[in-house]
Design an enzyme around this catalytic site. Structure first.
Site, short mmCIF file in Angstrom:
data_model
loop_
_atom_site.label_atom_id
_atom_site.label_comp_id
_atom_site.label_asym_id
_atom_site.label_seq_id
_atom_site.Cartn_x
_atom_site.Cartn_y
_atom_site.Cartn_z
CE1 TYR A 1 -8.55 2.40 3.82
CE2 TYR A 1 -8.78 2.62 1.45
CZ TYR A 1 -8.39 1.90 2.54
OH TYR A 1 -7.83 0.67 2.37
CG ASP B 1 -8.22 -5.85 8.95
OD1 ASP B 1 -7.52 -5.19 8.17
OD2 ASP B 1 -9.31 -6.34 8.63
CD GLU C 1 -4.95 -5.65 0.91
OE1 GLU C 1 -5.94 -6.40 0.91
OE2 GLU C 1 -4.99 -4.46 1.24
CD GLU D 1 -11.54 -4.78 1.29
OE1 GLU D 1 -10.50 -4.83 0.61
OE2 GLU D 1 -11.77 -3.86 2.08
CD GLU E 1 -9.41 -3.48 -2.99
OE1 GLU E 1 -8.22 -3.37 -3.36
OE2 GLU E 1 -9.73 -3.63 -1.81
CD1 TRP F 1 -13.88 5.11 5.37
CD2 TRP F 1 -13.73 2.95 5.85
NE1 TRP F 1 -12.57 4.83 5.61
CE2 TRP F 1 -12.45 3.50 5.91
CE3 TRP F 1 -13.88 1.58 6.10
CZ2 TRP F 1 -11.31 2.75 6.22
CZ3 TRP F 1 -12.78 0.84 6.42
CH2 TRP F 1 -11.48 1.42 6.48
NE ARG G 1 -4.73 0.21 -1.34
CZ ARG G 1 -5.62 0.21 -0.34
NH1 ARG G 1 -6.57 -0.70 -0.30
NH2 ARG G 1 -5.52 1.09 0.64
CG HIS H 1 -12.44 1.70 0.96
ND1 HIS H 1 -13.25 1.61 2.05
CD2 HIS H 1 -11.38 0.91 1.19
CE1 HIS H 1 -12.70 0.81 2.92
NE2 HIS H 1 -11.57 0.37 2.43
CG HIS I 1 -1.97 -0.87 1.33
ND1 HIS I 1 -3.12 -0.60 2.02
CD2 HIS I 1 -2.16 -2.08 0.77
CE1 HIS I 1 -3.96 -1.61 1.90
NE2 HIS I 1 -3.40 -2.53 1.15
NE ARG J 1 -9.44 -6.75 -2.58
CZ ARG J 1 -8.41 -6.82 -1.73
NH1 ARG J 1 -7.39 -7.60 -1.98
NH2 ARG J 1 -8.41 -6.10 -0.63
O1 LIG Z 1 -6.98 -3.68 2.27
C1 LIG Z 1 -7.94 -3.19 1.71
O2 LIG Z 1 -8.15 -3.26 0.51
C2 LIG Z 1 -8.88 -2.46 2.50
O3 LIG Z 1 -9.82 -1.92 1.96
C3 LIG Z 1 -8.61 -2.50 3.96
C4 LIG Z 1 -9.78 -2.44 4.79
O4 LIG Z 1 -10.06 -1.11 4.94
C5 LIG Z 1 -9.51 -3.05 6.13
O5 LIG Z 1 -9.07 -4.35 5.99
C6 LIG Z 1 -10.76 -2.99 6.94
O6 LIG Z 1 -10.63 -3.75 8.08
MG LIG Z 2 -10.07 -2.74 -0.06
#
Ligand SMILES: O=C(O)C(=O)C[C@H](O)[C@H](O)CO
Ligand SMILES: [Mg+2]
Length: 402
Positions: free
Chosen positions: A159, A316, A339, A262, A236, A402, A147, A212, A122, A283
């Site tokens: 973000y 996380d 990722e 995700e 994404e 978000w 990314r 996002h 990232h 994802r």
């Molecule tokens: O890693 C990503 O693509 C995200 O969008 C991260 C998320 O915001 C994150 O894992 C939320 O817990």
């Molecule tokens: Mg994401």
């Protein structure tokens, strides 16, 4: 062989993690990740109060049967809490089986399909210049894919804005912090970032961008079209995926590859997008989508349509998930990318692991099992701290995605 004990370990070495340890009467144990960012304790309760009592006495080798027991048997199927609890059990049971077989997990899945796993990092910045610099740092570290997210003039703390370090921790406060959003400003700004990135570094590296969930389908289509000259690896979460028909509209307007999943929890969240070929990368990841057992089903369905995997791997997702994901990625035939947001030194110390980064690829180790353990004594030094993901509002105060 029987499961004779199981426990949930909550620790916060820089951020919160929920970890499951399953012990057997033969002394072999397995580790699973159950972290649900910002809602961690709900999975702790689900496991401790409702799953662990049902596991005691069961044969840990019956991974599929235990998966079905927890999924069908609960009656209340799917959802992030249920599927993370099942995922944690599943990871721990595969760990036990691979340890019993004296093999690294990827060997049990079918063996190696590639030498290493291409990962993306990232790169974030408060403005375009900062993001361009951050991308350069990743290139210098050997990454093949990056990314890129940038702050947008006039949007407060959107973000992806950098905070002076390479990685970004979204769950950053004891109550949700407030961020802003303005689609018009973002649509005017984001293409300029990629223009600058390609002008600076050329086309040898893969570039990715995360929308996002913040654009409407037509706005997402517009963004995808504007980004076409920069040949992204993917765009994404360009629009929310509850209404999956929305992706048809995006798809009709742009050749920028699309990635989503995700926040999906089961194959049922993926099925229509995959079968209608509305995406290019799926994802879902091991912890979010019911463990290795269920991820295999998702990847196999995707393979029928030449859709490749691109598993979520933000901070996380604990090193336990990362370990499992890397064994999975080493085996899965339709692998796309993984990722990889690096964990802090504190986290890495609590979760000793054998995967390593070399030349832009992550390599799982050869230790029997998934190769990740937990140091319980060290973990106990980091008590749980409430930490929430932020919320987003438009300029007029309207709640936004978000
Ligand atoms: O890693 C990503 O693509 C995200 O969008 C991260 C998320 O915001 C994150 O894992 C939320 O817990
Ligand atoms: Mg994401």
């Amino acid at each position: 062989m029987k499961i004779d004990a199981a426990k949930v370990i909550v620790t916060s070495p820089g951020r919160n993690f929920v970890t499951l340890k399953i012990m057997t009467d033969q002394g072999v144990y397995g580790i699973g990740d159950a972290t649900l960012n910002g809602r961690e304790l709900s999975v702790v309760s689900y496991l401790e109060d409702h799953v662990l009592p049902c596991l005691i006495g069961k044969d840990p080798r019956r991974i599929e049967d235990i998966w079905q027991y927890l999924y069908r048997g609960a009656y209340w199927r799917r959802g992030p809490v249920t599927m993370r609890a099942i995922a944690a059990v599943d990871m721990a049971l595969w760990d036990i089986k691979a340890k019993m077989a004296d093999m690294p997990l990827y060997q049990l899945l079918g063996g190696r399909s590639r030498d290493g796993v291409m990962v993306y990092g990232h790169a974030n910045g408060a403005d375009i210049e900062e993001t361009v610099e951050a991308v350069g740092q990743y290139i210098d570290m050997g990454y093949k894919a990056i990314r890129a997210q940038t702050g947008v003039p006039g949007i407060k703390d959107a973000y992806g804005v950098g905070r002076g370090k390479l990685f970004y921790e979204p769950a950053d406060a004891a109550l949700p912090s407030l961020t802003g959003w303005d689609t018009r400003k973002a649509l005017n700004h984001v293409p300029k970032l990629f223009d600058k990135l390609r002008a600076t570094y050329g086309f040898d590296h893969h570039l990715l961008h995360d929308g996002h969930h913040r654009y409407t389908p037509m706005e997402a289509a517009n963004l995808g079209k504007m980004l076409e000259p920069y040949q992204l690896f993917w765009l994404e979460d360009c629009t929310p995926a509850e209404n999956q028909e929305a992706f048809r509209l995006v798809r009709q307007h742009t050749t920028t590859p699309l990635a989503v999943g995700e926040i999906f929890n089961t194959i049922w969240d993926c099925k229509d997008l995959i079968q209608n070929q509305l995406i290019d990368y799926i994802r879902c990841t091991i912890v979010g989508a019911g463990g290795i057992t269920h991820m295999r089903r998702i990847a196999d369905l995707a393979a029928l349509y030449q859709i490749r995997t691109g598993s979520h791997g933000a901070t996380d997702l604990s090193p336990v998930t990362m370990g499992c994901a890397l064994h999975f990625d080493t085996w899965v035939p339709n692998f796309g990318i993984q990722e990889y947001m690096r964990h802090t030194e504190e986290t890495d110390a609590v979760f000793p692991h054998d995967y390593i980064f070399r030349d832009g690829l992550l390599h799982c180790g050869e230790t029997p099992g998934h190769g990740v353990d937990i140091d319980e004594q060290l973990a106990a030094r980091y008590p749980y701290k409430p930490a929430y993901l932020p919320v987003a509002r438009l300029e007029d105060g309207t709640m936004w995605n978000w």
